[in-house]
Design an enzyme around this catalytic site. Structure first.
Site, PDB file in Angstrom:
ATOM      1  N   CYS A 141      10.229  -9.676 -40.032  1.00  0.00           N
ATOM      2  CA  CYS A 141      10.096 -11.104 -39.266  1.00  0.00           C
ATOM      3  C   CYS A 141      10.601 -10.792 -37.832  1.00  0.00           C
ATOM      4  O   CYS A 141       9.999 -11.385 -37.045  1.00  0.00           O
ATOM      5  CB  CYS A 141      10.530 -11.994 -40.146  1.00  0.00           C
ATOM      6  SG  CYS A 141      12.365 -11.816 -40.685  1.00  0.00           S
ATOM      7  N   GLY A 195      16.511  -2.810 -32.660  1.00  0.00           N
ATOM      8  CA  GLY A 195      15.900  -2.122 -31.729  1.00  0.00           C
ATOM      9  C   GLY A 195      15.055  -0.896 -32.196  1.00  0.00           C
ATOM     10  O   GLY A 195      13.668  -0.857 -31.837  1.00  0.00           O
ATOM     11  N   HIS A 220      15.493 -17.762 -37.802  1.00  0.00           N
ATOM     12  CA  HIS A 220      16.558 -16.735 -36.946  1.00  0.00           C
ATOM     13  C   HIS A 220      16.129 -17.165 -35.575  1.00  0.00           C
ATOM     14  O   HIS A 220      15.215 -17.932 -35.157  1.00  0.00           O
ATOM     15  CB  HIS A 220      15.744 -15.377 -36.948  1.00  0.00           C
ATOM     16  CG  HIS A 220      15.730 -14.591 -38.388  1.00  0.00           C
ATOM     17  ND1 HIS A 220      16.733 -14.367 -39.234  1.00  0.00           N
ATOM     18  CD2 HIS A 220      14.497 -14.144 -39.000  1.00  0.00           C
ATOM     19  CE1 HIS A 220      16.559 -13.913 -40.271  1.00  0.00           C
ATOM     20  NE2 HIS A 220      15.381 -13.559 -40.237  1.00  0.00           N
ATOM     21  N   GLN A 301      11.227 -16.902 -40.529  1.00  0.00           N
ATOM     22  CA  GLN A 301      11.330 -15.707 -41.360  1.00  0.00           C
ATOM     23  C   GLN A 301      10.381 -15.633 -42.435  1.00  0.00           C
ATOM     24  O   GLN A 301       9.976 -14.574 -42.839  1.00  0.00           O
ATOM     25  CB  GLN A 301      12.679 -15.384 -41.600  1.00  0.00           C
ATOM     26  CG  GLN A 301      13.249 -16.050 -42.830  1.00  0.00           C
ATOM     27  CD  GLN A 301      13.655 -17.490 -42.491  1.00  0.00           C
ATOM     28  OE1 GLN A 301      13.881 -17.929 -41.379  1.00  0.00           O
ATOM     29  NE2 GLN A 301      13.905 -18.151 -43.616  1.00  0.00           N
TER      30      GLN A 301
END
Ligand code: NAD
Length: 338
Positions: A141, A195, A220, A301
């Protein structure tokens, strides 16, 4: 002929993907699986889906609970062109050999490693790379949300680097076992995995992330700083995002000051389960100073990956060759504004 889709694991993501498949005219659900005879298993049948036990050892539990099952996962796979694996995170990878032996294409979720499928998918960023593949992983997500906003900026303006913080919900609303319930918990694996996960979809984006878990269940939130490839204006950035099919703008000035009002808006919109499929960007929280872009976005999410699962099915089965056409079809069926 519609494509025959199996859903392995009718939980938070699986029940949403099953419902979304049932809204499409080019695919159908041939069955869903559960391990235990929970209320969700009963509801799957009430919703018109054929229910299967994940394996033979689970069949007796359904018999004892008087919930009829049509067989086990292997019986279901024999009827399917493609299976969407929605097993709990890290458990899906163990199903890979079963899918290969059954000769069905498979889509995994973001809780599995990139290596499980060898291809990570996000409809906005790399739909065409998925065409005809046997295996894919729809990224998590958070990664889905990051790819949707970063990829078009990367394409149009270039990105030198991104630094972002993921402020993560501690658990899904229906999950009372997890926490924290009264603390902020930093993710001490620094930088966080988010990342590198974006780079499984767009390897060229140089992105570093940190993460913290906070006591909320609904969404989130990400804060981002992006060094652009060249100086730009706020209007240029908003114009780029305006053309993206799964980015939605909100304004703090109009009373949407937190994730709570986004969820309220979703209830007002009458979305299924009050889900919010788009990446939500605060328009009045976007700022560009020279070549630095600052923005804040929120992610529902439980649902943002669902439309991407539908597009991933279309890509793997080559039901539609153009990303835009598939996304538009999916959006229309799910009530997402294009
Ligand atoms: P969940 O626990 O809500 O549901 C999992 C379902 O799988 C349950 O219905 C369970 O009965 C079934 N199951 C258990 N063991 C199984 C097995 N061995 N094989 C097949 N099914 C099995 O989990 P979820 O939140 O829906 O997560 C599913 C996947 O989606 C994970 O990879 C997760 O990381 C990813 N994901 C979750 C969210 C989220 O917020 N919940 C968001 C994006 C991606």
């Amino acid at each position: 002929m519609t494509a025959k889709i199996a859903i392995n694991g009718y939980g938070t993501i699986g029940k949403r993907v099953a419902h979304a498949v049932s809204l499409q005219d080019d695919m159908e659900v041939v069955g869903v699986t559960k391990t235990r005879p929970t209320y969700e298993a009963r509801m799957a049948i009430d919703n018109g889906f054929d229910l299967y036990a994940v394996s033979s050892e689970h069949v007796q539990g359904f018999k004892d609970a008087n919930i009829p099952v049509q067989g086990t996962l292997s019986d279901l796979l024999a009827k399917a062109d493609l299976v969407v694996d929605c097993a709990p995170g890290k458990k899906g990878a163990a199903n890979l050999d079963t899918y290969k032996k059954a000769g069905v294409k498979a889509i995994f979720q973001g809780g599995e490693k990139h290596e499980t499928a060898g291809f990570s998918f996000n409809a906005s960023a790399n739909y065409s790379e998925g065409l005809g593949k046997d295996l894919a992983r729809v990224v998590s997500c958070n990664t889905t949300g990051l790819c949707r906003t970063l990829y078009p900026i990367y394409k149009e303006l270039g990105i030198e680097w991104v630094q972002a913080t993921m402020i993560r919900r501690s658990a899904d609303p229906g999950d009372s076992k997890k926490g924290p319930i009264n603390a902020i918990e930093p993710v001490l694996k620094v930088p966080s995995h988010h990342g590198p996960d974006v780079q499984t979809v767009v390897p060229g984006i140089n992105i570093q992330t940190l993460a913290v878990k906070v006591p909320t269940t609904i969404m989130h939130l990400h804060t981002l700083v992006v060094k652009l490839g060249k100086p730009a204006t706020k209007e240029q950035v908003l114009d780029i995002w305006k053309n993206e099919p799964r980015i939605c703008f909100v304004n703090g000035g109009e009373g949407i000051k937190s994730t709570a009002q986004i969820m309220e808006m979703s209830r007002d919109l009458g979305r299924d389960r009050s889900d919010f499929y788009e990446t939500v960007v605060w328009k009045d929280g976007v700022s560009v100073k020279g070549d630095l872009l600052y923005f804040i976005q929120a992610i529902h999410q439980e649902s943002d990956v669902v439309p991407d699962n539908i597009d991933c099915i279309r890509a793997l089965l080559q039901l539609e060759t153009e990303a835009k056409a598939s996304m538009s079809k999916t959006n229309k069926s799910m009530g997402i504004d294009n």
